[in-house]
Design a protein around this motif. Structure first.
Motif, short mmCIF file in Angstrom:
data_model
loop_
_atom_site.label_atom_id
_atom_site.label_comp_id
_atom_site.label_asym_id
_atom_site.label_seq_id
_atom_site.Cartn_x
_atom_site.Cartn_y
_atom_site.Cartn_z
N THR A 59 -6.10 -3.19 -4.51
CA THR A 59 -6.76 -4.42 -4.91
C THR A 59 -8.18 -4.09 -5.37
N THR A 101 -5.32 0.11 -8.98
CA THR A 101 -4.72 1.43 -8.77
C THR A 101 -4.75 2.24 -10.07
N GLU A 120 -14.74 -1.02 -2.37
CA GLU A 120 -15.15 -0.46 -1.08
C GLU A 120 -15.02 1.06 -1.08
N ALA A 121 -13.94 1.58 -1.68
CA ALA A 121 -13.74 3.03 -1.72
C ALA A 121 -14.82 3.71 -2.55
N GLU A 145 -10.49 -3.34 -2.41
CA GLU A 145 -10.27 -1.99 -1.87
C GLU A 145 -10.90 -0.94 -2.77
N LEU A 146 -10.79 -1.13 -4.08
CA LEU A 146 -11.36 -0.18 -5.03
C LEU A 146 -12.88 -0.13 -4.91
N ALA A 174 -8.27 3.46 -10.48
CA ALA A 174 -8.58 4.55 -9.55
C ALA A 174 -8.01 5.87 -10.07
N PRO A 221 -6.51 2.76 -3.81
CA PRO A 221 -6.71 1.33 -3.57
C PRO A 221 -5.72 0.53 -4.40
N SER A 261 0.83 -1.21 0.00
CA SER A 261 0.00 0.00 0.00
C SER A 261 0.86 1.25 0.00
N PHE A 273 -9.70 9.87 -4.15
CA PHE A 273 -9.35 8.83 -3.19
C PHE A 273 -8.34 9.40 -2.19
#
Length: 313
Positions: free
Chosen positions: A270, A250, A276-277, A273-274, A253, A268, A230, A264
């Motif tokens: 993964t 990434t 969820e964001a 993560e993307l 994003a 993110p 990260s 963001f």
């Protein structure tokens, strides 16, 4: 613990053809960790790997593996125990198969380190089953197997040595996507269930994001950065400057940010993560909650595509 302390290495040292490949390398790899080494071709990754089990010895500095210290003065008889402790899966390991049957090939390593034939074959059977090779294949010549099966046999041969550290040099090179994912899941299971220390050399940044817990970046034989995945992937400009890529999540994003649709706080790395964001964003499209995460094109079509349509209209 594996530790590199100011390690330098020269090929053909003390000759007119000397070429330095590693410069003042300081690396610490904790027991039970999953560490990735990344860098473009020629960065020194393979040279560093060959120090992990004593195939190469430092020109200066020291490599410590457990209680064994390897320096330029170390003798081979003192290094040999490291080769049982550290198993290396080189690119295309199936090319190292040589024995007349699958079982004999996998049992060779333990026998070479002193195990009786019966004991060696017992562990060979266990490791073959562990990597997904069916028992009916044990007496087959390894060269009659598929490419993916041959690679699993080669990995079983390394696991039969019962290493504490598993070093993976581009272990999925040449495999189709399904076989690649299965292979990476196998390594994750070995790490999670058996507590193996895993060291991964890869150009696949998604594998770094999904599996590793720490990363070292190499360039021209030097460590130029290190940190968690990260932390490393929050520096897209730095990575681009050094010809290194990003995980797909990434990259996506950054596309969303460039279009002004999302901001963001932390990029993110993964897909989870993307997603969820984006779900937590106030700019979430109404239909997004119905999108299927298993569809590779869902986010592209549902977010970039929708935005592009609005801009066109």
């Amino acid at each position: 613990m594996i530790k590199f302390d100011k390690v330098n290495f020269e090929y053909q040292a003390k000759t007119p053809f000397a070429s330095q490949a590693l410069f003042d390398i300081d690396v610490e790899i904790a027991d039970g960790s999953y560490t990735a080494l990344i860098g473009h071709t020629g960065s020194g990754k393979s040279t560093l790997l060959q120090h992990l089990n004593g195939l190469l010895q430092p020109t200066a500095g020291a490599v410590t593996v457990g209680d064994i210290v390897i320096t330029s003065e170390s003798r081979q008889k003192n290094i040999k125990p490291v080769r049982k402790r550290v198993g290396v899966v080189f690119q295309f390991p199936e090319t190292q198969l040589f024995d007349e049957t699958v079982l004999k090939d996998v049992a060779f390593g333990p026998q070479n380190f002193g195990a009786a034939k019966e004991a060696a074959e017992k562990i060979a059977r266990e490791k073959l089953l562990q990597v997904g090779i069916a028992e009916e294949l044990f007496e087959r010549p390894p060269f009659e197997l598929s490419g993916g099966q041959m690679r699993r046999v080669a990995i079983a041969g390394i696991l039969a040595m019962e290493p504490q550290v598993l070093v993976l040099d581009e272990p999925t090179a040449g495999l189709d996507p399904k076989a690649r994912l299965e292979m990476m899941q196998l390594f994750r299971d070995l790490h999670d269930e058996q507590g193996l220390t895993v060291i991964l050399v890869t150009h696949n940044m998604d594998d770094v994001a999904n599996y590793a817990d720490f990363v070292y970046l190499l360039e021209k034989g030097r460590i130029i950065d290190f940190g968690t995945p990260s932390q490393i992937f929050q520096k897209p400009d730095f990575l681009a400057e050094h010809q290194l890529g990003l995980p797909k999540a990434t990259e996506f994003a950054l596309k969303l940010q460039a279009r002004g649709r999302f901001t963001f706080e932390r990029l993110p790395i993964t897909r989870l993560e993307l997603v969820e964001a984006i779900r937590q964003s106030s700019n979430l499209p109404k239909h997004f909650s119905q999108l299927k995460l298993s569809d590779e094109n869902t986010l592209e079509a549902g977010l970039l595509g929708e935005r592009g349509t609005k801009e066109t209209n």
